[in-house]
Design a protein around this motif. Structure first.
Motif, PDB file in Angstrom:
ATOM      1  N   HIS A 180      -4.047  -5.307  -6.895  1.00  0.00           N
ATOM      2  CA  HIS A 180      -3.904  -5.814  -5.528  1.00  0.00           C
ATOM      3  C   HIS A 180      -5.153  -6.553  -5.069  1.00  0.00           C
ATOM      4  CE1 HIS A 180      -0.734  -2.668  -5.580  1.00  0.00           C
ATOM      5  NE2 HIS A 180      -0.077  -3.654  -5.043  1.00  0.00           N
ATOM      6  N   ARG A 223      -1.314 -12.388   0.435  1.00  0.00           N
ATOM      7  CA  ARG A 223      -1.272 -11.105   1.151  1.00  0.00           C
ATOM      8  C   ARG A 223       0.025 -10.969   1.939  1.00  0.00           C
ATOM      9  NH1 ARG A 223      -6.558 -12.820   2.627  1.00  0.00           N
ATOM     10  NH2 ARG A 223      -8.025 -11.969   1.139  1.00  0.00           N
ATOM     11  N   SER A 261       2.854  -8.128   1.346  1.00  0.00           N
ATOM     12  CA  SER A 261       3.259  -7.243   2.438  1.00  0.00           C
ATOM     13  C   SER A 261       4.771  -7.273   2.622  1.00  0.00           C
ATOM     14  CB  SER A 261       2.553  -7.668   3.725  1.00  0.00           C
ATOM     15  OG  SER A 261       2.977  -6.874   4.806  1.00  0.00           O
ATOM     16  N   ARG A 262       5.343  -8.461   2.566  1.00  0.00           N
ATOM     17  CA  ARG A 262       6.795  -8.595   2.708  1.00  0.00           C
ATOM     18  C   ARG A 262       7.528  -7.938   1.547  1.00  0.00           C
ATOM     19  NH1 ARG A 262       7.074 -14.881   4.715  1.00  0.00           N
ATOM     20  NH2 ARG A 262       6.286 -14.506   6.811  1.00  0.00           N
ATOM     21  N   ALA A 286       6.445  -5.442  -0.279  1.00  0.00           N
ATOM     22  CA  ALA A 286       6.322  -3.997  -0.112  1.00  0.00           C
ATOM     23  C   ALA A 286       7.338  -3.495   0.923  1.00  0.00           C
ATOM     24  CB  ALA A 286       4.908  -3.635   0.317  1.00  0.00           C
ATOM     25  N   LYS A 287       7.462  -4.210   2.018  1.00  0.00           N
ATOM     26  CA  LYS A 287       8.406  -3.813   3.062  1.00  0.00           C
ATOM     27  C   LYS A 287       9.837  -3.819   2.520  1.00  0.00           C
ATOM     28  CE  LYS A 287       9.999  -5.019   7.692  1.00  0.00           C
ATOM     29  NZ  LYS A 287       9.837  -5.927   8.824  1.00  0.00           N
ATOM     30  N   THR A 337       3.773   2.661   1.258  1.00  0.00           N
ATOM     31  CA  THR A 337       3.386   2.407   2.646  1.00  0.00           C
ATOM     32  C   THR A 337       1.872   2.347   2.784  1.00  0.00           C
ATOM     33  OG1 THR A 337       5.399   3.462   3.449  1.00  0.00           O
ATOM     34  CG2 THR A 337       3.584   3.243   5.014  1.00  0.00           C
ATOM     35  N   LYS A 367       0.829  -0.993   1.544  1.00  0.00           N
ATOM     36  CA  LYS A 367       1.227  -2.010   2.524  1.00  0.00           C
ATOM     37  C   LYS A 367       0.280  -2.008   3.728  1.00  0.00           C
ATOM     38  CE  LYS A 367       5.165  -3.283   5.399  1.00  0.00           C
ATOM     39  NZ  LYS A 367       4.665  -2.915   6.707  1.00  0.00           N
ATOM     40  N   GLN A 368      -0.102  -0.833   4.188  1.00  0.00           N
ATOM     41  CA  GLN A 368      -1.012  -0.744   5.327  1.00  0.00           C
ATOM     42  C   GLN A 368      -2.376  -1.337   4.995  1.00  0.00           C
ATOM     43  OE1 GLN A 368      -0.794   3.440   6.157  1.00  0.00           O
ATOM     44  NE2 GLN A 368       0.837   3.194   7.677  1.00  0.00           N
ATOM     45  N   GLU A 395      -2.020  -5.083   5.126  1.00  0.00           N
ATOM     46  CA  GLU A 395      -1.912  -5.560   6.507  1.00  0.00           C
ATOM     47  C   GLU A 395      -3.231  -5.435   7.259  1.00  0.00           C
ATOM     48  OE1 GLU A 395       1.443  -3.437   8.023  1.00  0.00           O
ATOM     49  OE2 GLU A 395       2.853  -4.890   7.176  1.00  0.00           O
TER      50      GLU A 395
END
Length: 75
Positions: free
Chosen positions: A15, A23, A27-28, A30-31, A57, A60-61, A64
């Motif tokens: 990552h 990024r 993130s998308r 992962a969501k 999660t 992802k955090q 973000e």
């Protein structure tokens, strides 16, 4: 590719994102994976799925948080 295989591959992927665009895409992704696993979890109620969602999660955090940047200090 199976969603669980995709999730494990995403989790084990390096990552280090050079650009903001990378990024955002990560993130998308992962969501999308988390929501797909959640649909499976609703039916099976498997604790392993919940653990996988929690680990994704966290990743992802972190992505973000890096996207938002540092807050400006008041002068």
């Amino acid at each position: 590719m199976d969603i669980l295989e995709k999730a494990v591959e995403f989790e084990n992927r390096k990552h280090t994102f050079k650009t903001t665009s990378e990024r955002i895409l990560a993130s998308r992704e992962a969501k999308e994976i988390i929501l797909a696993i959640n649909e499976i979890y609703k039916k099976k109620k498997d604790a392993k799925l919940m653990d996988l969602m929690k680990r994704l999660t966290v990743i992802k955090q972190k992505i973000e948080k890096r996207l938002k940047g540092r807050p400006l200090t008041a002068a």
